[in-house]
Design an enzyme around this catalytic site. Structure first.
Site, mmCIF file in Angstrom:
data_model
loop_
_atom_site.group_PDB
_atom_site.id
_atom_site.type_symbol
_atom_site.label_atom_id
_atom_site.label_comp_id
_atom_site.label_asym_id
_atom_site.label_seq_id
_atom_site.Cartn_x
_atom_site.Cartn_y
_atom_site.Cartn_z
ATOM 1 N N HIS A 1 56.193 -26.598 0.905
ATOM 2 C CA HIS A 1 56.103 -28.032 0.650
ATOM 3 C C HIS A 1 57.042 -28.382 -0.494
ATOM 4 O O HIS A 1 56.888 -27.888 -1.615
ATOM 5 C CB HIS A 1 54.667 -28.445 0.295
ATOM 6 C CG HIS A 1 54.526 -29.907 -0.012
ATOM 7 N ND1 HIS A 1 54.336 -30.851 0.974
ATOM 8 C CD2 HIS A 1 54.555 -30.580 -1.191
ATOM 9 C CE1 HIS A 1 54.255 -32.046 0.426
ATOM 10 N NE2 HIS A 1 54.390 -31.908 -0.895
ATOM 11 N N CYS A 2 58.012 -29.221 -0.216
ATOM 12 C CA CYS A 2 59.013 -29.601 -1.206
ATOM 13 C C CYS A 2 58.543 -30.875 -1.910
ATOM 14 O O CYS A 2 58.473 -31.950 -1.292
ATOM 15 C CB CYS A 2 60.371 -29.830 -0.538
ATOM 16 S SG CYS A 2 61.701 -30.207 -1.697
ATOM 17 N N LYS A 3 58.222 -30.763 -3.195
ATOM 18 C CA LYS A 3 57.767 -31.926 -3.956
ATOM 19 C C LYS A 3 58.916 -32.861 -4.321
ATOM 20 O O LYS A 3 58.671 -34.020 -4.664
ATOM 21 C CB LYS A 3 57.052 -31.460 -5.222
ATOM 22 C CG LYS A 3 55.774 -30.678 -4.938
ATOM 23 C CD LYS A 3 55.066 -30.296 -6.217
ATOM 24 C CE LYS A 3 53.773 -29.534 -5.916
ATOM 25 N NZ LYS A 3 53.048 -29.153 -7.160
ATOM 26 N N ASN B 1 58.791 -34.882 -1.256
ATOM 27 C CA ASN B 1 57.426 -35.203 -0.826
ATOM 28 C C ASN B 1 57.262 -35.017 0.678
ATOM 29 O O ASN B 1 56.765 -35.901 1.394
ATOM 30 C CB ASN B 1 57.053 -36.639 -1.218
ATOM 31 C CG ASN B 1 55.563 -36.906 -1.038
ATOM 32 O OD1 ASN B 1 54.744 -35.997 -1.128
ATOM 33 N ND2 ASN B 1 55.210 -38.156 -0.777
ATOM 34 N N ASN B 2 57.678 -33.866 1.154
ATOM 35 C CA ASN B 2 57.558 -33.581 2.575
ATOM 36 C C ASN B 2 57.490 -32.065 2.764
ATOM 37 O O ASN B 2 57.984 -31.300 1.939
ATOM 38 C CB ASN B 2 58.745 -34.156 3.351
ATOM 39 C CG ASN B 2 58.449 -34.267 4.833
ATOM 40 O OD1 ASN B 2 57.366 -33.913 5.300
ATOM 41 N ND2 ASN B 2 59.414 -34.758 5.591
#
Length: 344
Positions: free
Chosen positions: A134-136, A139-140
């Site tokens: 999960h890439c903050k 946000n996806n």
């Protein structure tokens, strides 16, 4: 008369998606701000002095970076739509991948058995096919359907940061004989963050390249398949082909949305098309007790010809009666023909 204080409503808890969404929007705005400062000051000075190669190259890299960033923000990582509790977690499903067995884990939130390498993201509350992480920053989730955009984003950010850093250094080198100006200040403002982001982005690109070559995923952890072979590894060239060029397959979320239908309030599902249920079985039973009122009735089957309106039972019975009469008539005609042949 005593005064009463008005009751205070409890404060509403902030929505969990606001801060991550604002952080992702801040990253996009930060990229646009630094790009604007870069093209407005050092790149403009180089273009005015005949150095058009720097604006052209950095402009193309800027467009590619913004495109990949926005596409990754709004992309589908490979969401698997929710199932039902019909099967339940008690059933065991085992699949084989390259001569290795995988037991499908039951997702309690999505209510289905997850395929191999499918993971439920706690931040997005969804199950993602071929989940990586999960890439903050965007946000996806990064999964099967948007892993290409993620690699494109990391590569374009590395090239764009390097191009901005080199351009700013060349600008500062060619303006050493000039006094300190706003152009030099903005060049330093752009060059310092570009150099700071270039190092971790280059390391991230190398790590992702090694993971793709070995067919590994970030959430699995390094060294998971040290004791045995990796069943998902098909060789370095095939791994890169499957990651970059292979067709993605059907989009499950779009198919699930297409299959949804609007159901009216008076719609009742039929459990058996041949033997319809009585209307009493479709209504919730009333609680037993003394006094007048509807009493509880056990659900049962309807008598022939007394089905619920619109069920088509009466028409079906009439059609069956007609078929039986036709069969009886045909049998009678066949019997009369056989008797006539015997008489002759």
């Amino acid at each position: 008369m005593p005064l009463l204080k008005a009751p205070h409503l409890p404060p509403r808890a902030p929505l969990p998606w606001i801060l991550p969404s604002l952080f992702a929007a801040f990253n996009v705005a930060l990229l646009l701000i630094f790009s604007g400062l870069f093209f407005a000051f050092p790149c403009r000075w180089l273009a005015q002095n005949g150095e058009w190669a720097f604006p052209l190259v950095t402009g193309l890299l800027c467009v590619l970076t913004v495109f990949s960033l926005v596409s990754l923000n709004f992309s589908d990582p490979g969401i698997l739509h929710q199932g039902s509790n019909e099967q339940g977690p008690t059933m065991v499903h085992v699949v084989w991948v390259n001569h290795r067995a995988f037991r499908l884990q039951w997702c309690q939130k999505c209510c289905f058995h997850c395929p191999p390498r499918t993971y439920h993201c706690p931040w997005c509350n969804i199950c993602v096919e071929d989940f990586d992480h999960h890439c903050k920053w965007v946000n996806n989730c990064i999964g099967h359907r948007n892993f290409r955009f993620f690699l494109l984003l990391v590569l374009s950010l590395c090239l764009y940061s390097g191009a901005m850093l080199v351009t700013c250094l060349i600008f500062l080198g060619r303006t050493t004989h000039l006094p300190f100006s706003l152009d030099k200040a903005m060049a330093l403002v752009v060059a310092v963050p570009a150099a700071g982001f270039l190092v971790p982005l280059s390391l991230l690109l190398l790590i992702q390249a090694a993971s793709v070559s070995a067919a590994e995923r970030s959430y699995e952890g390094k060294g998971q398949y040290l004791q045995g072979y990796n069943p998902f590894d098909r060789g370095c060239a095939n791994n890169w082909y499957l990651t970059i060029c292979a067709p993605l397959g059907p989009k499950y979320m779009a198919e699930a949305v297409w299959l949804q239908r609007m159901v009216g309030s008076n719609w009742v599902p039929k459990q058996n098309l041949h033997v319809p249920l009585c209307p009493s079985a479709l209504r919730p039973p009333a609680l037993p007790g003394p006094g007048p009122g509807p009493q509880a009735q056990p659900p049962g089957l309807c008598k022939p010809g007394t089905g619920p309106p619109g069920s088509g039972e009466a028409a079906a019975l009439q059609e069956t009666h007609r078929e039986r009469e036709a069969e009886t008539q045909e049998e009678g005609e066949a019997g009369s023909m056989q008797g006539a042949r015997r008489g002759t």
